[in-house]
Scaffold this active site. Structure first.
Site, PDB file in Angstrom:
ATOM      1  N   HIS A  98       0.852  -1.199   0.000  1.00 45.22           N
ATOM      2  CA  HIS A  98       0.000   0.000   0.000  1.00 45.22           C
ATOM      3  C   HIS A  98       0.887   1.248   0.000  1.00 45.22           C
ATOM      4  O   HIS A  98       1.964   1.241   0.607  1.00 45.22           O
ATOM      5  CB  HIS A  98      -0.917   0.009   1.222  1.00 45.22           C
ATOM      6  N   GLU A 170      -3.327   2.371  -7.227  1.00 46.91           N
ATOM      7  CA  GLU A 170      -3.670   3.445  -6.297  1.00 46.91           C
ATOM      8  C   GLU A 170      -2.638   4.567  -6.450  1.00 46.91           C
ATOM      9  O   GLU A 170      -1.597   4.546  -5.785  1.00 46.91           O
ATOM     10  CB  GLU A 170      -3.648   2.921  -4.860  1.00 46.91           C
TER      11      GLU A 170
HETATM   12  P1  13P Z   1      -9.240   6.838   0.077  1.00 49.48           P
HETATM   13  O1  13P Z   1     -10.413   6.217  -0.669  1.00 49.48           O
HETATM   14  O2  13P Z   1      -9.615   7.338   1.428  1.00 49.48           O
HETATM   15  O3  13P Z   1      -8.543   7.857  -0.774  1.00 49.48           O
HETATM   16  O4  13P Z   1      -8.194   5.654   0.344  1.00 49.48           O
HETATM   17  C1  13P Z   1      -7.907   4.731  -0.648  1.00 49.48           C
HETATM   18  C2  13P Z   1      -6.995   3.697  -0.130  1.00 49.48           C
HETATM   19  O5  13P Z   1      -5.895   3.985   0.306  1.00 49.48           O
HETATM   20  C3  13P Z   1      -7.442   2.306  -0.136  1.00 49.48           C
HETATM   21  O6  13P Z   1      -6.397   1.457   0.199  1.00 49.48           O
END
Ligand code: 13P
Length: 257
Positions: A98, A170
């Site tokens: 992550h 992400e």
């Molecule tokens: P947000 O949706 O709060 O931006 O976070 C996304 C996330 O880090 C999921 O792992």
């Protein structure tokens, strides 16, 4: 609607045991009528809540994941949690890499790779997260960065291990309170790069099967448009999913229920 769509949330360093228990129960209750032929639903709560979440989960409705994992079964690794410990409490999934682990806690691609191999070898569903920083995007090297994170993160993974591999895109600049969500066009463009890279590694048949989820400021406004993009197979949500009723509403919006 597409084939099966993936919906998950990472609750980060939020929610106590009591909060997580309430959240998991409510989420299962609210979504139990939705066919699991259409969705895969998962929650990745904090470590101290994992045992409770695993005990509460209905396996037909929900998968529970860990936010991190050590890459050895045991040893002198103070502060780490081993795959055997996570198996012992019935954990289904391990999230690896992550952006907050990479950029706040300083984890490297080499470490993520060891975790991916270890998680797959222990038969966990393994969710490898990749994403470029704002600076890398400014330099126009997002695609290169994503390809490097995939090439290093998946080094040594063979076709036979792929059954349980998922990827989350992400972008670091899209995550959290100061994040701006990626446009659906931008997310789609990077998802295509991820798909091409996976096909390059594993061949067309195997590479096409790996689910690729988008995460970063997903909310009730952008969830449907993002979900309609051809190469987005799921949504990985933080803040907007931490209230079970809001998460349920997003799932139903996407499914058109
Ligand atoms: P947000 O949706 O709060 O931006 O976070 C996304 C996330 O880090 C999921 O792992």
């Amino acid at each position: 609607m597409k084939k099966k769509f993936y919906f998950g949330t990472n609750t980060k360093m939020y929610k106590t045991i009591k909060d997580t228990r309430a959240f998991v129960s409510e989420l299962q209750e609210l979504t139990k009528d939705i066919s699991r032929d259409d969705i895969t639903l998962f929650v990745i709560p904090s470590y101290t809540t994992l045992k409770d979440a695993n005990e509460l989960k209905n396996e037909d409705l929900l998968m529970i994941g860990a936010q991190n994992m050590g890459w050895e079964e045991q040893g002198q690794f103070t502060g780490e949690i081993s795959p055997l410990m996570l198996q012992e409490i019935g954990t289904d999934l391990i999230m690896v890499g992550h952006s907050e682990r990479r950029h706040v806690l300083g984890e490297t691609d080499e470490q993520e790779n060891k975790k991916v191999i270890c998680a797959l070898n222990h038969n966990f569903t393994t969710l490898l997260c990749v994403g470029e920083t704002e600076e890398q995007k400014e330099y126009g090297i997002s695609e290169e960065i994503i390809r490097i994170q995939l090439k290093k993160g998946l080094y040594g993974v063979t076709k036979e291990m792929l059954d349980k591999l998922w990827i989350a895109y992400e972008p670091v600049w899209a995550i959290g309170v100061n994040g701006k969500p990626a446009t659906k066009e931008y997310a789609e463009q990077i998802h295509i790069v991820i798909r091409e890279t996976l096909v390059e590694f594993f061949g067309e048949e195997a590479g096409e099967q790996i689910p690729i989820l988008y995460g970063g400021s997903v909310n009730r406004e952008n969830a449907v448009p993002l979900s309609r993009m051809e190469h987005i197979d799921g949504l990985f949500i933080g803040r907007s999913a931490w209230q079970a009723d809001n998460f349920n509403a997003i799932i139903r919006d996407v499914l058109g229920l």
